[in-house]
Design an enzyme around this catalytic site. Structure first.
Site, PDB file in Angstrom:
ATOM      1  CE  LYS A 157      -3.213   2.731   2.665  1.00  0.00           C
ATOM      2  NZ  LYS A 157      -4.015   2.918   3.886  1.00  0.00           N
ATOM      3  N   GLY A 177      -8.453   9.397   8.714  1.00  0.00           N
ATOM      4  CA  GLY A 177      -8.851   9.512  10.106  1.00  0.00           C
ATOM      5  C   GLY A 177      -9.901  10.562  10.404  1.00  0.00           C
ATOM      6  CB  ALA A 227      -8.196   7.499   3.669  1.00  0.00           C
ATOM      7  N   GLY A 228     -10.947   8.037   5.278  1.00  0.00           N
ATOM      8  CA  GLY A 228     -11.981   9.046   5.472  1.00  0.00           C
ATOM      9  C   GLY A 228     -13.374   8.504   5.689  1.00  0.00           C
ATOM     10  CG  ASN A 244      -7.101   1.271  11.092  1.00  0.00           C
ATOM     11  OD1 ASN A 244      -5.893   1.110  11.013  1.00  0.00           O
ATOM     12  ND2 ASN A 244      -7.724   0.957  12.212  1.00  0.00           N
ATOM     13  CB  SER A 245     -10.135   5.890  12.005  1.00  0.00           C
ATOM     14  OG  SER A 245      -8.777   6.127  11.755  1.00  0.00           O
TER      15      SER A 245
END
Lengths: 267, 70
Positions: free
Chosen positions: A101, A162, A189-190, A211-212
């Site tokens: 990645k 994040g 992301a986001g 993830n977050s």
């Protein structure tokens, strides 16, 4: 049809990160609950005396073994192509995978990828046999250039890492999907909510990397399941074919044989 | 004597030490069995080259370990 990453078929369209969980055990439970077969991880300097990295690494290995999955190392923290290439090579040795990645950050405020360094790093790594999954902005031309270089997978952001702001620019994301019909597109992301992930899948995205949104939920394990279901729903909806919006109302109930009192002259 | 850095920490070594010898200053035998990778002056150094790579004054090693990531 299953998701394919560089000819590797996968059962799940969710790729999940291993950071920010309240504990390694919660991380393990959440990853397993998500059904994800691809888990991201990284390399960093550490005080080796702590052996903390070895513990996390053991947990991640257990997750991947349980799901018959794959590791996806990242180049987080790199700001130049040279740094990213070095880190990718170190990752390949440790994790025994040529998947990477590719992250090359150009701005510390919003962690926006540097498109110029990203392209340069991608070109070098592809020539060295890596299977590059570039994390990039939702810029069509950048995505096109990465695809033309040989990146079979493109990973535009939904919004900055994040933030949980969801899809900042659906128009750009839809345009990338339309213009790169053969690329494997993973929104990365986001993402904040399962509905964000579902929306991207309804657009025809192939998968979601997050993830977050799971790790920072009050209950990461439950949220992991929620994302799995949201992504599956969006994927099924895209395949099923979503109806076109219409300007005027249309009755859902057949009007044929409407009861007599609705007939002219009825009571 | 020559000075090198490992993860930013300075070490003094005899001349002509290998990377393997330098890592022994930084990692215990048990830690050397864990997963890590090395860069020398910002360039990846493959594991098989540790014993045959000789360090020079002011060289810098980075020793990286697996951690969680997104």
């Amino acid at each position: 049809m299953s998701l394919t990453i560089y000819d590797q078929p996968l059962n799940s369209r969710l790729l999940i990160g291993s950071a920010l969980y309240p504990s390694p055990e919660v991380m393990k439970q959440a990853i397993i609950a998500s059904g994800a077969q691809v888990v991201t991880l990284s390399l960093k300097r550490q005080n080796p005396a702590a052996l903390a990295g070895e513990t996390i690494w053991r947990y991640i290995r257990e997750c991947v073994a349980r799901t018959k999955g794959f590791l996806l190392p990242n180049t987080a923290g790199c700001k130049t192509a040279k740094e990213a290439v070095t880190l990718a090579k170190m990752s390949r040795e440790i994790f025994a995978t040529d998947w990477i990645k590719l992250e090359v950050i150009g701005d510390d405020y919003n962690l926006q990828p540097d498109p110029f360094e990203l392209l340069s790093a991608a070109e070098t790594l592809l020539q060295d046999g890596f299977k590059v999954l570039p994390y990039c902005t939702d810029d069509l031309v950048l995505c096109q250039r990465l695809y033309d270089l040989g990146c079979q997978v493109i990973m535009p952001w939904a919004s900055p890492i994040g933030t949980g702001k969801g899809l900042m620019n659906p128009y750009n994301l839809e345009t990338i999907r339309l213009r790169l019909p053969d690329a494997t597109l993973i929104l990365d992301a986001g993402i904040g909510k399962p509905s964000d992930a579902c929306l991207a899948m309804e657009m025809g995205y192939d998968a979601i990397l997050l993830n977050s949104a799971v790790a920072l939920a009050d209950n990461p394990v439950q949220m992991a399941r929620a994302f799995a279901q949201g992504i599956e729903a969006g994927s099924q909806a895209y395949v099923a074919g979503i109806m076109q919006p219409r300007q005027t109302a249309h009755p859902s109930t057949p009007t044929l044989d409407t009861p007599f009192w609705h007939q002219p002259g009825g009571q | 004597m020559m000075k090198i850095t490992i993860n930013g920490q300075m070490f003094e070594l005899e001349q002509d030490h290998s990377v393997t010898a330098a890592l022994a200053l930084f990692l215990t035998p048990q830690q050397q069995k864990t997963s890590f990778a090395v860069a020398l002056n910002g360039e990846f150094l493959a594991r098989e080259n540790y014993p045959v790579t000789t360090l020079s004054h002011r060289d810098g090693l980075d020793v990286l370990f697996p951690i969680q990531g997104g």
